[in-house]
Motif scaffolding. Structure first.
Motif, short mmCIF file in Angstrom:
data_model
loop_
_atom_site.label_atom_id
_atom_site.label_comp_id
_atom_site.label_asym_id
_atom_site.label_seq_id
_atom_site.Cartn_x
_atom_site.Cartn_y
_atom_site.Cartn_z
N VAL A 159 69.06 -76.07 -42.75
CA VAL A 159 67.75 -76.75 -41.58
C VAL A 159 68.16 -77.54 -40.40
O VAL A 159 67.78 -77.24 -39.35
N ALA B 120 57.70 -79.60 -38.55
CA ALA B 120 56.88 -77.92 -39.09
C ALA B 120 58.19 -77.02 -38.17
O ALA B 120 57.75 -77.13 -37.05
N ASN C 81 51.61 -70.52 -39.39
CA ASN C 81 51.24 -71.77 -40.30
C ASN C 81 50.47 -71.13 -41.64
O ASN C 81 50.47 -71.43 -42.79
N HIS D 46 51.41 -71.10 -44.67
CA HIS D 46 51.82 -72.13 -46.32
C HIS D 46 50.17 -71.68 -46.79
O HIS D 46 50.75 -72.44 -48.70
N THR E 166 58.44 -77.61 -46.94
CA THR E 166 58.47 -76.55 -46.25
C THR E 166 59.37 -74.79 -46.89
O THR E 166 59.36 -75.00 -48.24
N ASP E 167 59.35 -73.67 -46.36
CA ASP E 167 59.91 -72.85 -46.33
C ASP E 167 61.17 -73.02 -47.61
O ASP E 167 60.93 -72.83 -48.34
N GLU E 168 61.92 -73.65 -47.30
CA GLU E 168 63.18 -74.04 -47.69
C GLU E 168 62.99 -75.36 -49.23
O GLU E 168 63.38 -74.23 -49.74
N GLY F 53 61.30 -81.97 -50.05
CA GLY F 53 61.22 -81.81 -49.31
C GLY F 53 61.17 -82.54 -48.39
O GLY F 53 62.26 -82.75 -47.42
N TYR G 63 63.20 -83.37 -44.60
CA TYR G 63 63.03 -84.15 -43.63
C TYR G 63 63.70 -84.28 -43.17
O TYR G 63 64.04 -85.03 -42.31
N TRP H 97 66.28 -82.68 -41.03
CA TRP H 97 66.12 -82.62 -39.72
C TRP H 97 65.35 -83.01 -38.73
O TRP H 97 65.65 -83.30 -37.02
#
Length: 249
Positions: A33, A63, A91, A94, A121-123, A151, A155, A158
């Motif tokens: 990511v 996002a 989104n 989700h 997140t998707d991951e 998550g 975070y 990212w």
């Protein structure tokens, strides 16, 4: 015929070890990511956003796909309604992701569940879904903090990579030349492998791909994301249950 799931307690434990386990499990994916986090920071600078503006977006919105889409629409006259509509469509997936985790989320307090969902997140969703499914197969206890830890890993990477791309990366006028545009595809392919698709998943996957390609071909915008998610989910919902345990592999 599927074996009945073992009885589950009313509440999942929500512990620091569970959070750390989620962080560690998602850290390798979060590194991937970080590649397109660098891309976001770089593109944000090229679009004229200050470091504070770009970093605030990563800290408060968090996002990735929506942030990159917003940069595509960014300009002197920002199309606010188009931006809102596009990010809303992107989104909507989700909703389905939250529904897939609802058996675990319903066994957390409101603060634990909603706090975890902000960082989802998707991951991190894929990593947590795979871990909780494995726990269920082994009749092992799950920890509700696993999703939050996963998550938080995304975070951290990212936001660090946003700063790196904006402040330090120079001379990449064409990120596609270095393959950075393929980072999304590479990460999601790795996530699919990690989810260990079964034979029963082949038809839903095919339906999702077909729907997404058809809608992308004939409809403008990002509707293909929702179309693929809905087609795959509905196909899986209406498939008959496997006749024996071997069919579920």
């Amino acid at each position: 015929m599927k074996h009945a799931s073992p009885s589950l307690p009313d509440r999942l434990p929500f512990t620091v070890p569970g959070l750390l386990a989620g962080f560690r499990a998602c850290a390798p994916v979060a590194l991937g990511v970080g590649v397109y986090g660098v891309l976001f920071g770089l593109l944000a600078r090229q679009k004229g956003l200050s470091w504070l503006e770009a970093q605030s977006m990563s800290l408060l919105i968090f996002a990735g796909a929506s942030q990159l889409i917003s940069l595509d629409l960014w300009g002197p006259e920002l199309p606010v309604l188009s931006l809102i509509a596009t990010t809303f469509i992107v989104n909507l997936r989700h909703v389905l992701m939250g529904a897939a985790l609802s058996p675990q989320l319903m066994r957390l307090s409101g603060r634990q569940a909603y706090g975890s969902l902000f960082f989802m997140t998707d991951e991190s969703w894929a990593v947590a879904l795979a871990r909780w499914a494995e726990d269920r197969r082994r009749a092992a206890g799950s920890d509700g903090a696993f999703l939050l830890g996963a998550g938080l890993a995304v975070y951290c990477f990212w936001n660090a990579s946003t700063a790196l791309g904006h402040l330090l990366v120079r001379g990449l006028d064409d990120p596609a030349r270095y393959g950075l545009d393929f980072a999304f595809t590479a990460v999601f392919t790795a996530l699919l492998v990690g989810l260990k698709p079964r034979r029963a998943d082949v038809l839903p996957l095919a339906a999702a791909v077909a729907a997404a390609l058809a809608v992308a071909r004939f409809c403008p915008g990002k509707w293909y994301i929702l179309a693929g998610a809905m087609a795959g989910g509905l196909t899986a919902a209406f498939l008959p249950e496997p006749q024996n345990a071997g069919d579920d592999r």
